[in-house]
Design an enzyme around this catalytic site. Structure first.
Site, PDB file in Angstrom:
ATOM      1  N   LYS A 164     -35.133   5.515 109.166  1.00 48.74           N
ATOM      2  CA  LYS A 164     -35.962   5.140 108.024  1.00 48.74           C
ATOM      3  C   LYS A 164     -35.952   3.622 107.896  1.00 48.74           C
ATOM      4  O   LYS A 164     -35.077   2.925 108.436  1.00 48.74           O
ATOM      5  CB  LYS A 164     -35.465   5.789 106.721  1.00 48.74           C
ATOM      6  CG  LYS A 164     -34.029   5.437 106.319  1.00 48.74           C
ATOM      7  CD  LYS A 164     -33.872   4.119 105.580  1.00 48.74           C
ATOM      8  CE  LYS A 164     -32.424   3.819 105.224  1.00 48.74           C
ATOM      9  NZ  LYS A 164     -32.213   2.407 104.880  1.00 48.74           N
ATOM     10  N   GLY A 204     -29.172  -0.702 109.336  1.00 50.44           N
ATOM     11  CA  GLY A 204     -30.059  -0.533 108.193  1.00 50.44           C
ATOM     12  C   GLY A 204     -31.100   0.545 108.374  1.00 50.44           C
ATOM     13  O   GLY A 204     -32.054   0.630 107.598  1.00 50.44           O
ATOM     14  N   ASP A 262     -27.331   7.811 101.868  1.00 46.87           N
ATOM     15  CA  ASP A 262     -28.693   7.963 102.385  1.00 46.87           C
ATOM     16  C   ASP A 262     -28.988   9.371 102.912  1.00 46.87           C
ATOM     17  O   ASP A 262     -30.139   9.676 103.237  1.00 46.87           O
ATOM     18  CB  ASP A 262     -28.943   6.970 103.534  1.00 46.87           C
ATOM     19  CG  ASP A 262     -28.944   5.524 103.081  1.00 46.87           C
ATOM     20  OD1 ASP A 262     -28.954   5.276 101.863  1.00 46.87           O
ATOM     21  OD2 ASP A 262     -28.931   4.634 103.954  1.00 46.87           O
TER      22      ASP A 262
END
EC number: 2.7.1.148
Length: 269
Positions: free
Chosen positions: A8, A94, A132
């Site tokens: 993502k 990230g 996440d």
């Protein structure tokens, strides 16, 4: 069973406040991209985990895929499995790669053994594994808040836009990234900013980690600037680094330009 956990990007990332539990409240838009790992889970006589591709730091028994299996096995008395993870999404980048691996392990085990676990319960498991993880169970553009583990749908469609992701090989720890952060509430609501045309995001939609990390790791700033030079409509670092991405109106092959780095490019869906 083989599944393909995807990465993502963060479109905007505001660090709002530090929580009493040591984490931070954030707000961000999570948007799925097509850079994937490959995860195979098969019934086996003994429990085993192995990985190939990018080297994963730490002992295998601490891998999130194995922790996910153990979490579900405690409640559902699962038989042994053999887990093989082909790691291609860079780590500490990230992109949420490890979180995606955990979420897809939940989904794969649920399907493989016909456990019938509701989405609500899958989300509860995912939130125990990482901030996440829950997003990847739904895997659609979302406005994420709290620790990033709660989210709601967002009307944002970038289908057909071209994205290039560039990872210069830096592993930026969460602690390192947050060391330069002074939490503050943003002046404008991210959801409202993302309703504006894509070309307006450049000066409005920010990642709070960039200021401190760009001064510490100049290559990140250089990559972002070069993406704009190549015609990106919007460019940003994702998460707490170290991947930088550019969104383009049409396909452009930048892989040769960044041949020394890990790259992925393709259409957004």
């Amino acid at each position: 069973m083989v599944v393909f956990p995807n990465a993502k990007i963060n479109i905007g990332l505001n660090i709002i406040e530090k929580r009493n539990d040591g984490f931070h409240n954030i707000e961000s838009c999570f948007y799925p991209v097509g850079w994937t790992d490959a995860l195979e889970i098969l019934p086996a006589d003994e429990l085993s985990f192995k990985s190939s591709g990018i080297d994963i730091p730490g002992a295998p028994q601490h891998n999130l895929c194995l922790k996910t299996y153990q979490l579900l096995a405690a409640d559902y008395h699962l038989p042994h499995v053999d887990i093989h993870l082909l790691k291609t999404v860079p780590i500490g980048a990230g992109l949420g790669g490890g979180s995606a691996d955990a979420a897809f392990t939940i989904k794969a085990l649920n399907d493989l053994f016909s456990l019938g676990i509701s989405l609500e319960k899958q989300l509860a498991y995912a939130r125990r594994l990482g901030s996440d993880c829950a997003f990847f169970l739904v895997n659609e553009p979302a406005y994420c808040f709290s620790k990033g583990d709660h989210f709601e749908p967002i009307t944002l469609n970038l289908t057909g836009k071209w994205i290039t992701l560039i990872n210069p090989g830096l592993h930026i720890s969460t602690a390192d990234a947050y060391a330069g952060i002074v939490p503050q509430k943003p002046e404008k609501d991210l959801r409202e900013l993302l309703k504006q045309p894509l070309h307006s995001w450049k000066d409005a939609v920010k990642n709070d980690f960039e200021d401190s990390l760009f001064s510490k790791y100049q290559v990140l700033s250089e990559i972002k600037n070069s993406l704009y030079t190549q015609g990106a409509v919007y460019a940003s670092m994702t998460g707490s680094g170290s991947t930088v991405y550019g969104i383009f109106e049409k396909e452009i092959n930048l892989a040769p330009m960044y041949a020394q780095y890990l790259t992925w490019q393709g259409y957004l869906v």
